[in-house]
Design an enzyme around this catalytic site. Structure first.
Site, PDB file in Angstrom:
ATOM      1  N   ASP A 149       0.759  -1.292  -0.005  1.00 18.88           N
ATOM      2  CA  ASP A 149       0.122   0.199  -0.030  1.00 18.88           C
ATOM      3  C   ASP A 149       0.826   1.349   0.069  1.00 18.88           C
ATOM      4  O   ASP A 149       1.584   1.334   0.918  1.00 18.88           O
ATOM      5  CB  ASP A 149      -0.799   0.106   1.249  1.00 18.88           C
ATOM      6  N   HIS A 222      -5.147  -0.317 -12.079  1.00 21.52           N
ATOM      7  CA  HIS A 222      -5.384   0.762 -11.010  1.00 21.52           C
ATOM      8  C   HIS A 222      -4.010   1.882 -10.982  1.00 21.52           C
ATOM      9  O   HIS A 222      -4.250   3.145 -10.918  1.00 21.52           O
ATOM     10  CB  HIS A 222      -5.343   0.046  -9.980  1.00 21.52           C
TER      11      HIS A 222
END
Length: 345
Positions: A149, A222
């Site tokens: 992340d 993404h």
């Protein structure tokens, strides 16, 4: 001579293992009580943090566009507006109720819980909690989809440049904007994909987090859709402090997206790319597995402005308060440096 900025809230802090995200609505007629509660917030935070100095407790408060008009006096932040819902060809980014956002984080869950409890006790029935998420660090900074992340977050003074408002809105120097969304993951469908296909959805290798080469990375990945540039080809960044969350009994698994920036336009462009497509119709494939269920945009005042928030009709002092040196250098007590991130950037 450069104009010094007011001291910001602890938007940029050291990495933490836990967070609590609270979205509140303000009861009609209780604006004075809530304004008083916001003025006490920094004192409460210091009192709880004193009990565990090394555990990086912080609480950041933001106000929505409507809440600013109800609670605050003087001019409005230049780019503050309601969250814009997005209806794409297949996916929806909804706008959901919320007057205040509280982002609490620390290295220990008990500190976040204690501060949240005290803050809500102070507000009493003047507010209603409309969304509550308890986030946690998952292994080596991964989301529940299994990918690292926030690896593209800026660090050090570059992070402050990305996040803190400057001379472009002088009445609100040291403030920031924050966009939040709660995403729920279909882990059954996601885990049915082979690793190579998951990597094509995200645009990164799963094991080592390296970005896929441009000739391999799909245009609907993404990473491809959330990498945005200005007219000069310079990449536009935000600082993400997302965290995973989950409830085993109800099979609720997700990521709480929280992106800070000195202008909401960068985050909004990323969301338009994801939900509407760039080019139109080329929507983010991650949305086939992750559903946005909330959406809000908030202004985060400087610490000094929050401590002395004027009521509508009141004037406020605008003399800037200098930022301490440790607020803009890595390794400082505010920890601007290695930052928690967000889902696969």
């Amino acid at each position: 001579m450069a104009v010094p900025q007011p001291v910001p809230q602890l938007v940029l802090g050291p990495p933490t293992q836990t967070a609590v995200f609270l979205t509140l609505t303000v009861a009609p007629g209780r604006e004075d009580d809530v304004r008083d509660g916001l003025r006490e917030l920094s004192g409460l935070s210091r009192s709880v943090a004193f009990r565990a100095r090394d555990d990086a407790l912080a609480c950041v408060a933001g106000l929505s566009s409507d809440a600013w008009d109800r609670l605050a006096g003087g001019p409005r932040p230049r780019e503050l507006h309601p969250f814009t819902p997005l209806q794409g060809p297949r996916h929806l980014a909804p706008a959901t109720p919320g007057d205040l956002l509280l982002h609490l984080r620390a290295r220990r869950a008990d500190l976040c819980f204690e501060l949240a409890r005290l803050v809500l006790d102070g507000f009493g029935d003047a507010v209603t909690v409309v969304d509550e998420v308890h986030g946690f660090t998952y292994f080596d900074e991964r989301d529940l989809l299994g990918f690292v992340d926030g690896s593209e977050n800026p660090t050090g003074s570059a992070a402050a440049d990305v996040v803190l408002i400057g001379d472009e809105d002088p009445d609100f120097r040291g403030g920031s904007y924050v966009v939040v969304q709660k995403y729920l993951h279909d882990l059954t469908a996601w885990n049915a994909l082979p690793t190579e296909e998951q990597e094509r959805v995200i645009g990164r290798h799963k094991a080592d987090n390296l970005e896929l080469p441009d000739d391999v990375k799909p245009p609907d990945s993404h990473v491809a859709l959330t990498t945005v540039e200005d007219e000069d080809g310079e990449e536009q960044r935000i600082v993400r402090q997302n965290m995973p969350f989950g409830r085993l009994g109800t099979a609720e698994f997700g990521t709480y997206f929280i992106g800070y920036s000195r202008t909401p336009a960068v985050t909004e462009r990323m969301l338009r790319n994801m939900f509407l497509g760039d080019p139109p119709g080329t929507t983010d494939r991650i949305l086939d597995f992750s559903t946005a269920v909330t959406g809000g945009l908030f202004f985060v005042p400087s610490a000094g402005l929050l401590d002395d928030l004027p009521a509508p009709g009141e004037t406020r002092e605008t003399a800037p308060e200098p930022v301490p040196a440790e607020a803009v250098h890595p390794g400082s007590s505010l920890g601007i440096g290695s930052l928690k991130g967000a889902p696969a950037s």
